[in-house]
Structure formats: C-alpha cells, structure tokens
Enzyme design. Structure first.
Site, PDB file in Angstrom:
ATOM      1  N   ARG A   1       0.829  -1.220   0.000  1.00 19.27           N
ATOM      2  CA  ARG A   1       0.000   0.000   0.000  1.00 19.27           C
ATOM      3  C   ARG A   1       0.862   1.268   0.000  1.00 19.27           C
ATOM      4  NH1 ARG A   1      -2.282  -3.466  -1.054  1.00 19.27           N
ATOM      5  NH2 ARG A   1      -4.240  -4.348  -0.358  1.00 19.27           N
TER       6      ARG A   1
ATOM      7  N   SER B   1     -10.965  -0.104   2.985  1.00 13.63           N
ATOM      8  CA  SER B   1     -10.218  -0.292   4.237  1.00 13.63           C
ATOM      9  C   SER B   1      -9.669   1.046   4.698  1.00 13.63           C
ATOM     10  CB  SER B   1      -9.045  -1.244   4.013  1.00 13.63           C
ATOM     11  OG  SER B   1      -9.524  -2.476   3.542  1.00 13.63           O
TER      12      SER B   1
ATOM     13  N   GLU C   1      -5.059   4.266   5.609  1.00 10.01           N
ATOM     14  CA  GLU C   1      -4.747   3.977   4.202  1.00 10.01           C
ATOM     15  C   GLU C   1      -5.094   5.175   3.305  1.00 10.01           C
ATOM     16  OE1 GLU C   1      -5.640  -0.179   2.814  1.00 10.01           O
ATOM     17  OE2 GLU C   1      -6.521   0.919   1.140  1.00 10.01           O
TER      18      GLU C   1
END
Ligand SMILES: Cc1cc2nc3c(=O)[nH]c(=O)nc-3n(C[C@H](O)[C@H](O)[C@H](O)COP(=O)(O)OP(=O)(O)OC[C@H]3O[C@@H](n4cnc5c(N)ncnc54)[C@H](O)[C@@H]3O)c2cc1C
Length: 353
Positions: free
Chosen positions: A175, A248, A345
């Site tokens: 990520r 998320s 995130e």
C-alpha cells in the site's frame, strides 16, 4: 467570473469553488478553491504554468475513493481525464497494455479480460482510476499492482518534465510507493502493464476457490476468476453508492516477528500473514479493531461498517473531521489494548494523522 468557469480551451476546464462532495466515496462536505480538469498529459505544461497552480497547493484527484477531506482545499484539485487504452507490444504471449490515468480501474480490468488477457482479474471491482492505482500500489486477493506494472508515465514537478519510470524505480511496497511518499511531486499520466494470454491464475486466496466451486467451475478462465472476486467483494464490502466509505481505512500493521509472535501467543485467533519481507509479519487490522469492540460503532453519522471493522462509513452528514476523530479513537484503543500502531490507508487532506 461565474461559479463555474469553462475556458474556451477544450483541453482544460477550470471550475471555481468546486463542490467535491460527490467526487469522493466518503461523501463529506468539501470544496476546492479551483478544480482543473485536463484532457490529457499534453495539456499539463500549460495548466501547471497557470498562476492558480504555480503558487499554491495542488492535489491530484482521481475517483476520490481513497481521500478523506478534513477541511476545504485552499488550492487546486487537478484531474486527468485521459481514458485511452492501447496495446503497445505483443509477442503472442506477453502483451503490454497502456492506459490513460483517467480510465476507470474496473472498466480497464474488464477491457483487458475482453481482449483475452490475464493478470488483473484478482484486482476486479476496486474503485478509482488507473492513474491512482500505483499511488498506494493497490492490492487484493493475493495480487498487488506492482506485479503487473511495466512502467509508469508521470509528470515530475521537481524536474518540470515528463518521465517514464520502470516498475523497479517506483518504490512499490505494501500500500505504498514513491508517488505516495513524495506527495506533490508526481502526476501520473498513464500506466503500462504486462499481461499474458497464458493465464497463471492466483486462486489460493480468501475464498476464491470456494466461490468458483459454488459457481460450478473447476477449470476457471481469468474472466471467471474476475466474476468470483466481484461476487465476494459485493457480499463483503459496503457499496459506496449505498453507504459512503473509502474501503479499508487502516493498513494491516507490519511488525517484527518477535512482537507478532507475542501477540499471537496471547491471541491465537489473530490472523497473521506473510509480510513479504524477512523478519516481519503482517497482522489483520480488521481483527484488532473488531476485538477492540468497534465493529458497527456509530458516533452520529460517522461509523464503522456493521459487517467489516476495517471500513469507516459516513451514514449521511458526517464531516471529514468527525470521521478523522473516530479513526483516531479507534487507533488509540488498538494501541492501548494491543500495543500496535494503526496507520490510515486513505490520503487525509487538511489535517495530519
Ligand atoms: C469500496 C472500496 C473498496 C476498496 N478496495 C480496495 C482494495 O481492495 N485494494 C486497494 O488497494 N484499495 C482499495 N480501495 C481504495 C481505492 O479504491 C484505491 O486506493 C484507488 O486506487 C483510489 O483511486 P482513485 O482514483 O479513487 O484515487 P483518489 O481517491 O482520487 O486519490 C487517491 C490518492 O492518489 C492520488 N492521485 C490520484 N490520481 C493521481 C494521479 N493521476 N497522479 C498522482 N496522484 C494521483 C491522490 O492525490 C490521492 O493521494 C477501495 C476503496 C473503496 C471505496
């Protein structure tokens, strides 16, 4: 000048005091002093030289599915609309496909499948654009974008020039990428992928095999894997069109093996994954948040999805600041209970984490 000013130049469009609420999947109220939309990379030198951008803050805006506005944007939100797809090389088996930054991600995945190409099927139904996909190196169901990227075309604002970065030069990680670590420097204009006519399907992850079995398929095609992934995702994740969210909200924490093992000894049910790097393990952030009692929690219109502890949701009129406050409370409680720091995130605009 009017609220919305459309320049005569058909390659770019400027909108003053732009309402961004409907342009983000969390749908919090937010405005940008200016929204600039360019048709393709050729318009960038002119638009970047414009005084509205040259002196101030610039935020790249894709589909808005990984952005939380905690405040209005005093500068310019810039969107690239280039949706072109082209096959740039084909040796009969490996095929390189280039897509413009403005192309919808899932639509692009479907286009590659319809060309008989495999490689992106596990990344089906991720919201957003092709241009944003390298920023956090999107991943799902056992595949990460960097495994399929050949090169990223970008405008380097530091050099004031277009560049083409090989995948190895993009600093991809879980990520993460150099684009994410150097915000403000890069404008991704197109991405080139290496796909294949000879599928090497990734089936071992999170229920794909069971879903294919339920579909009555034992020798799947890439398109059928895509369909299985879509079915699982539709069941598991709230649809942002019905319940505003950014997927998320926290990354899965990556910890040194000793710390992860101590947590696993105390909590044997805690899911633990390979972190892809020696000496480290990746733990399930969803499990930690659920165990801390947050699933389904609601503070006014800011909440945690009832079915998925990792997904923060806006039930209606939550502000970005309210969602951020809830996210901080969740992270604090996980830190206090398990000694693990959670990292968000999405990109948070107008506030620091
Ligand atoms: C329901 C749901 C499910 C999701 N599932 C997943 C998942 O499975 N896996 C996963 O990895 N992510 C997932 N996400 C997160 C999100 O879809 C991805 O991060 C996606 O790549 C964001 O694309 P976007 O166009 O919406 O980017 P935006 O939200 O508009 O922007 C995200 C970041 O990229 C920057 N950016 C955008 N375009 C450019 C550009 N052209 N050049 C430079 N910077 C740019 C922005 O400034 C910002 O920092 C999910 C989100 C939702 C809402």
């Amino acid at each position: 000048m009017n609220d919305s000013a459309i320049d005569a130049d058909p390659t770019m469009r400027w909108t003053r005091d732009a309402d961004l609420r409907a342009r983000t999947s969390l749908r919090v109220a937010a405005r940008a002093a200016w929204l600039a939309e360019v048709r393709d990379a050729a318009a960038l030198p002119a638009v970047l030289a414009d005084p509205r951008i040259a002196g101030g803050e610039l935020l790249m805006l894709g589909g808005g599915s990984n952005l939380l506005f905690a405040a209005d944007l005093a500068g310019v939100a810039l969107a690239i609309r280039d949706e072109a797809i082209a096959v740039v090389d084909d040796d009969g088996e490996a095929v390189r496909v280039r897509a413009g930054a403005g192309r919808g991600w899932h639509d692009f995945v479907l286009q590659t499948l319809s060309l008989g190409l495999s490689g992106l099927e596990n990344l089906s139904l991720i919201p957003g654009t092709v241009g944003a996909a390298p920023i956090q190196n999107i991943g799902a169901y056992g595949v990460e974008l960097d495994q399929r990227v050949h090169a990223v075309e970008a405008w380097d604002r530091e050099a004031g020039a277009p560049v083409r970065l090989a995948a190895a030069d993009c600093g991809f990680a879980y990520r993460d990428s150099r684009f994410k670590r150097e915000p403000g420097r890069w404008i991704v204009t197109a991405v080139e992928f290496t796909l294949t006519r000879r599928p090497r399907l990734v089936l071992g992850y999170a229920g794909i095999g069971a879903e294919l079995a339920a579909m009555g398929i034992d020798a799947p095609t890439a398109a059928q894997v895509s369909e299985a992934v879509c079915r699982i995702r539709r069941r598991k994740l709230p649809d942002p069109a019905l319940l505003a969210n950014a997927g998320s909200f926290f990354k899965n924490p990556i910890l040194p093996v000793a710390q992860a093992d101590a947590l696993l000894a105390a909590h044997p049910a805690l899911p633990c994954f390979d972190a892809g790097r020696p000496g480290l393990r990746k733990l399930s952030a969803a499990w930690l948040i659920d165990a801390a009692g947050w699933k389904g929690h609601r503070d006014g219109d800011a909440g945690v999805a009832p079915g998925h502890a990792l997904v923060l949701v806006n039930h209606g009129d939550a502000s970005g600041a309210e969602l951020l406050a809830l996210a901080r409370r969740i992270a604090d409680s996980v830190q206090a209970r398990f000694g693990v720091a959670l990292e968000p995130e999405p990109r948070i605009v107008g506030a620091c984490w």
